[in-house]
Design a protein around this motif. Sequence first.
Motif, PDB file in Angstrom:
ATOM      1  N   GLU A  85       5.244  15.576 -12.639  1.00 12.77           N
ATOM      2  CA  GLU A  85       4.386  16.521 -13.329  1.00 12.77           C
ATOM      3  C   GLU A  85       4.859  18.056 -12.958  1.00 12.77           C
ATOM      4  OE1 GLU A  85       0.433  14.822 -12.646  1.00 12.77           O
ATOM      5  OE2 GLU A  85       0.934  13.225 -13.771  1.00 12.77           O
ATOM      6  N   LYS A  86       5.029  18.172 -11.628  1.00  9.03           N
ATOM      7  CA  LYS A  86       4.992  19.555 -11.177  1.00  9.03           C
ATOM      8  C   LYS A  86       6.303  20.135 -11.852  1.00  9.03           C
ATOM      9  CE  LYS A  86       2.817  19.619  -6.724  1.00  9.03           C
ATOM     10  NZ  LYS A  86       3.088  19.435  -5.303  1.00  9.03           N
ATOM     11  N   LYS A  87       7.471  19.339 -11.998  1.00  7.89           N
ATOM     12  CA  LYS A  87       8.572  19.425 -12.547  1.00  7.89           C
ATOM     13  C   LYS A  87       8.661  19.897 -14.112  1.00  7.89           C
ATOM     14  CE  LYS A  87      13.469  17.963 -11.414  1.00  7.89           C
ATOM     15  NZ  LYS A  87      14.185  16.626 -11.092  1.00  7.89           N
ATOM     16  N   ARG A  88       7.958  19.037 -14.611  1.00  5.35           N
ATOM     17  CA  ARG A  88       7.513  19.300 -15.971  1.00  5.35           C
ATOM     18  C   ARG A  88       6.931  20.396 -16.414  1.00  5.35           C
ATOM     19  NH1 ARG A  88       7.429  13.770 -16.390  1.00  5.35           N
ATOM     20  NH2 ARG A  88       4.934  13.401 -15.951  1.00  5.35           N
ATOM     21  N   SER A  89       5.708  20.780 -15.517  1.00  3.37           N
ATOM     22  CA  SER A  89       5.040  21.959 -15.948  1.00  3.37           C
ATOM     23  C   SER A  89       5.918  23.398 -15.330  1.00  3.37           C
ATOM     24  CB  SER A  89       3.827  22.148 -14.939  1.00  3.37           C
ATOM     25  OG  SER A  89       4.215  22.422 -13.435  1.00  3.37           O
ATOM     26  N   ARG A  90       6.946  23.089 -14.515  1.00  4.86           N
ATOM     27  CA  ARG A  90       7.699  24.444 -14.119  1.00  4.86           C
ATOM     28  C   ARG A  90       8.812  24.385 -15.623  1.00  4.86           C
ATOM     29  NH1 ARG A  90       8.269  22.460  -8.848  1.00  4.86           N
ATOM     30  NH2 ARG A  90      10.252  21.749  -9.322  1.00  4.86           N
ATOM     31  N   ASN A  91       9.197  23.226 -15.883  1.00  2.94           N
ATOM     32  CA  ASN A  91      10.252  23.313 -16.972  1.00  2.94           C
ATOM     33  C   ASN A  91       9.614  24.115 -18.347  1.00  2.94           C
ATOM     34  OD1 ASN A  91      12.250  22.263 -15.644  1.00  2.94           O
ATOM     35  ND2 ASN A  91      11.960  20.294 -16.394  1.00  2.94           N
ATOM     36  N   ASP A  92       8.112  23.664 -18.653  1.00  3.18           N
ATOM     37  CA  ASP A  92       7.498  24.216 -19.782  1.00  3.18           C
ATOM     38  C   ASP A  92       7.263  25.669 -19.660  1.00  3.18           C
ATOM     39  OD1 ASP A  92       7.093  21.794 -20.633  1.00  3.18           O
ATOM     40  OD2 ASP A  92       5.144  21.450 -20.008  1.00  3.18           O
ATOM     41  N   ASP A  93       7.000  26.037 -18.433  1.00  4.30           N
ATOM     42  CA  ASP A  93       6.847  27.541 -18.033  1.00  4.30           C
ATOM     43  C   ASP A  93       8.217  28.225 -18.382  1.00  4.30           C
ATOM     44  OD1 ASP A  93       4.361  27.422 -17.109  1.00  4.30           O
ATOM     45  OD2 ASP A  93       4.910  27.412 -14.875  1.00  4.30           O
ATOM     46  N   ASP A  94       9.464  27.582 -18.147  1.00  9.23           N
ATOM     47  CA  ASP A  94      10.757  28.214 -18.635  1.00  9.23           C
ATOM     48  C   ASP A  94      10.955  28.284 -19.981  1.00  9.23           C
ATOM     49  OD1 ASP A  94      11.491  28.334 -15.870  1.00  9.23           O
ATOM     50  OD2 ASP A  94      12.407  26.486 -15.941  1.00  9.23           O
ATOM     51  N   ASP A  95      10.541  27.158 -20.678  1.00 10.60           N
ATOM     52  CA  ASP A  95      10.640  27.048 -22.073  1.00 10.60           C
ATOM     53  C   ASP A  95       9.797  28.107 -22.814  1.00 10.60           C
ATOM     54  OD1 ASP A  95      12.077  24.867 -21.911  1.00 10.60           O
ATOM     55  OD2 ASP A  95      10.511  23.384 -22.601  1.00 10.60           O
ATOM     56  N   ASP A  96       8.453  28.578 -22.136  1.00 13.32           N
ATOM     57  CA  ASP A  96       7.852  29.523 -22.652  1.00 13.32           C
ATOM     58  C   ASP A  96       8.631  30.923 -22.509  1.00 13.32           C
ATOM     59  OD1 ASP A  96       5.887  27.910 -23.040  1.00 13.32           O
ATOM     60  OD2 ASP A  96       4.696  28.283 -21.498  1.00 13.32           O
ATOM     61  N   GLU A 125       1.010  -1.185   0.012  1.00  7.71           N
ATOM     62  CA  GLU A 125      -0.098  -0.035   0.092  1.00  7.71           C
ATOM     63  C   GLU A 125       0.982   1.108  -0.049  1.00  7.71           C
ATOM     64  OE1 GLU A 125      -3.680   1.851   2.700  1.00  7.71           O
ATOM     65  OE2 GLU A 125      -2.978  -0.173   3.227  1.00  7.71           O
ATOM     66  N   ALA A 126       1.855   1.153   1.027  1.00  7.64           N
ATOM     67  CA  ALA A 126       2.944   2.435   0.976  1.00  7.64           C
ATOM     68  C   ALA A 126       3.553   2.433  -0.354  1.00  7.64           C
ATOM     69  CB  ALA A 126       3.722   2.123   2.054  1.00  7.64           C
ATOM     70  N   GLN A 127       3.787   1.260  -1.163  1.00  8.40           N
ATOM     71  CA  GLN A 127       4.349   1.591  -2.380  1.00  8.40           C
ATOM     72  C   GLN A 127       3.427   2.281  -3.547  1.00  8.40           C
ATOM     73  OE1 GLN A 127       5.151  -2.622  -3.133  1.00  8.40           O
ATOM     74  NE2 GLN A 127       7.201  -2.625  -2.738  1.00  8.40           N
ATOM     75  N   ARG A 128       2.403   2.025  -3.343  1.00  8.09           N
ATOM     76  CA  ARG A 128       1.202   2.564  -4.518  1.00  8.09           C
ATOM     77  C   ARG A 128       1.444   4.050  -3.993  1.00  8.09           C
ATOM     78  NH1 ARG A 128      -2.648  -0.209  -3.017  1.00  8.09           N
ATOM     79  NH2 ARG A 128      -4.180   1.204  -1.879  1.00  8.09           N
ATOM     80  N   PHE A 129       1.312   4.513  -2.854  1.00  5.46           N
ATOM     81  CA  PHE A 129       1.316   5.993  -2.472  1.00  5.46           C
ATOM     82  C   PHE A 129       2.473   6.570  -3.048  1.00  5.46           C
ATOM     83  CE2 PHE A 129      -1.981   4.940   0.813  1.00  5.46           C
ATOM     84  CZ  PHE A 129      -3.189   5.645   0.325  1.00  5.46           C
ATOM     85  N   ALA A 130       3.572   5.894  -2.739  1.00  4.17           N
ATOM     86  CA  ALA A 130       4.811   6.646  -3.063  1.00  4.17           C
ATOM     87  C   ALA A 130       4.995   6.806  -4.580  1.00  4.17           C
ATOM     88  CB  ALA A 130       6.131   5.625  -2.605  1.00  4.17           C
ATOM     89  N   ARG A 131       4.514   5.708  -5.328  1.00  2.00           N
ATOM     90  CA  ARG A 131       4.663   5.856  -7.006  1.00  2.00           C
ATOM     91  C   ARG A 131       3.777   7.161  -7.325  1.00  2.00           C
ATOM     92  NH1 ARG A 131       4.629   0.036  -6.931  1.00  2.00           N
ATOM     93  NH2 ARG A 131       2.311  -0.111  -7.067  1.00  2.00           N
ATOM     94  N   MET A 132       2.619   7.233  -6.724  1.00  5.21           N
ATOM     95  CA  MET A 132       1.579   8.397  -6.945  1.00  5.21           C
ATOM     96  C   MET A 132       2.164   9.758  -6.690  1.00  5.21           C
ATOM     97  SD  MET A 132      -2.086   6.731  -5.525  1.00  5.21           S
ATOM     98  CE  MET A 132      -2.776   8.399  -5.258  1.00  5.21           C
ATOM     99  N   GLU A 133       2.899   9.906  -5.355  1.00  2.00           N
ATOM    100  CA  GLU A 133       3.615  11.024  -5.114  1.00  2.00           C
ATOM    101  C   GLU A 133       4.704  11.239  -6.025  1.00  2.00           C
ATOM    102  OE1 GLU A 133       4.468  11.717  -0.860  1.00  2.00           O
ATOM    103  OE2 GLU A 133       3.256   9.844  -0.588  1.00  2.00           O
ATOM    104  N   LEU A 134       5.323  10.309  -6.290  1.00  2.00           N
ATOM    105  CA  LEU A 134       6.485  10.344  -7.476  1.00  2.00           C
ATOM    106  C   LEU A 134       6.157  11.171  -8.904  1.00  2.00           C
ATOM    107  CD1 LEU A 134       9.657   9.933  -6.798  1.00  2.00           C
ATOM    108  CD2 LEU A 134       9.288   7.521  -7.792  1.00  2.00           C
ATOM    109  N   ARG A 135       4.969  10.207  -9.138  1.00  2.00           N
ATOM    110  CA  ARG A 135       4.279  10.866 -10.389  1.00  2.00           C
ATOM    111  C   ARG A 135       4.172  12.474 -10.597  1.00  2.00           C
ATOM    112  NH1 ARG A 135       0.027   7.317 -10.904  1.00  2.00           N
ATOM    113  NH2 ARG A 135       1.444   5.729 -10.941  1.00  2.00           N
ATOM    114  N   GLU A 136       3.339  12.728  -9.139  1.00  2.00           N
ATOM    115  CA  GLU A 136       2.851  14.228  -9.133  1.00  2.00           C
ATOM    116  C   GLU A 136       4.176  15.064  -9.133  1.00  2.00           C
ATOM    117  OE1 GLU A 136       0.481  14.360  -5.549  1.00  2.00           O
ATOM    118  OE2 GLU A 136      -0.950  12.903  -6.220  1.00  2.00           O
ATOM    119  N   GLN A 137       5.179  14.646  -8.432  1.00  2.00           N
ATOM    120  CA  GLN A 137       6.208  15.555  -8.249  1.00  2.00           C
ATOM    121  C   GLN A 137       6.893  15.463  -9.746  1.00  2.00           C
ATOM    122  OE1 GLN A 137       9.282  13.774  -5.614  1.00  2.00           O
ATOM    123  NE2 GLN A 137       8.029  14.378  -3.692  1.00  2.00           N
TER     124      GLN A 137
END
Length: 455
Positions: free
Chosen positions: A422-433, A408-420
């Motif tokens: 996505e946040k990083k990617r959106s920041r990079n997209d802003d930098d690209d703009d 169960e903890a592995q599942r939550f960790a994967r979700m959090e890792l994915r969210e992190q």
Amino acid sequence: MAAGDEEGQAAEPEAVAESEAAVEEPRSFKDLGVTDVLCEACDQLGWKVPTKIQVEAIPVALQGRDIIGLAETGSGKTGAFALPILQALLETPQRLFALVLTPTRELAFQISEQFEALGSSIGVHTTVIVGGIDTMSQSLALAKKPHVIIATPGRLVDHLENTKGFNLRALKFLVMDEADRILNMDFETEVDKILKVIPRDRKTFLFSATMTKKVQKLQRAALKNPVKCAVSSKYQTVEKLQQYYIFIPSKFKDSYLVYILNELAGNSFMIFCSTCNNTQRTALLLRNLGFTAIPLHGQMSQNKRLGSLNKFKAKARSILLATDVASRGLDIPHVDVVINFDIPTHSKDYIHRVGRTARAGRSGKSITFVTQYDVELFQRIEHLIGKKLPAFPMQEEEVMMLTERVAEAQRFARMELREQGEKKRSRNDDDDDTEEAIGVRNKVAGGKKKKRKAF
């Protein structure tokens, strides 16, 4: 320096004088020739007796000789080069006096702290020049001309090439700490550039855990008639370290880790993982299970890396998960247990990792996880250290009882890792703009710029 040398091939330096150990080992820093004001600083730091590498290197350095220091991790190398440099600075005060090159940012900050602590009573100023920090603030610090610069090679070359008015033409001392690792991290080009712009008439100290062919070439290029101060020529781990392994199926690694952390609760742990991603994932997994775990890896910002290290040093967190960025040089006094969650691919890295515990005469434990895919790597480690390791006593049934909660903890960790991610990617997209907008403005102004350049 050729880039194609084998990392692990050892080679003895040619024409290097051996330092002669005194018949009776000196009992204090004063016996080594260290001046009173620096002896007092050592005393305040709790350095009562010099370490072996300090006994070997300090008298030779005070005679003005170049040094090759071969010593295992945690042997007091920083004191071995900092004290002679500070003593020389006392005799001939000068700005931009010494440069220390290190492979990692954390090690640079740690060396800076030791220089400042040892030189606090004589007003020594140091500056740390590493990646991950704003170059403008570093340029301002360099403009103040500190006595000692501690730097990673890449960022220092940036400043030598781009910071107006900064040069090292008056430099008196060059130190290359963890030289084998600087070269294994492909900093050869940068080191070559630095050697070309600093004075030939200088003192050079090269410290390394191993004498590889690359280090031998660097020694030939950078040192003049050096004295070799070797305190440990064979690979070994300290006697007070209890070393174990556990043989486990790969898919249950997380459950075994949680079992060990529960079994040895109350200790402080350093857990080594092979990748930044696995370090982050495992830290999130353990947090979800209620452990006070923090990560330390190369994809974190410099402030976050220092924050993690400081929290662990201050005992605010009991578990530090790290890549090999933390395996060498870092002085964390209270690590009780080292866990090799991912087995190191280079056997020598095992020595450096487990060297984080059982330091300065204390005892400690290390446990290495060996899966069905790691048997050959583990056999190489046993061959290197010259001993067969015992298995850590385990209760398999108790481990299996943890698997549901861990899943169960592995599942939550994967979700959090994915969210992190996505946040990083959106920041990079802003930098690209932003970069795109700058690009458009530059194109519009391009004609004018070209005309100005022509004049």
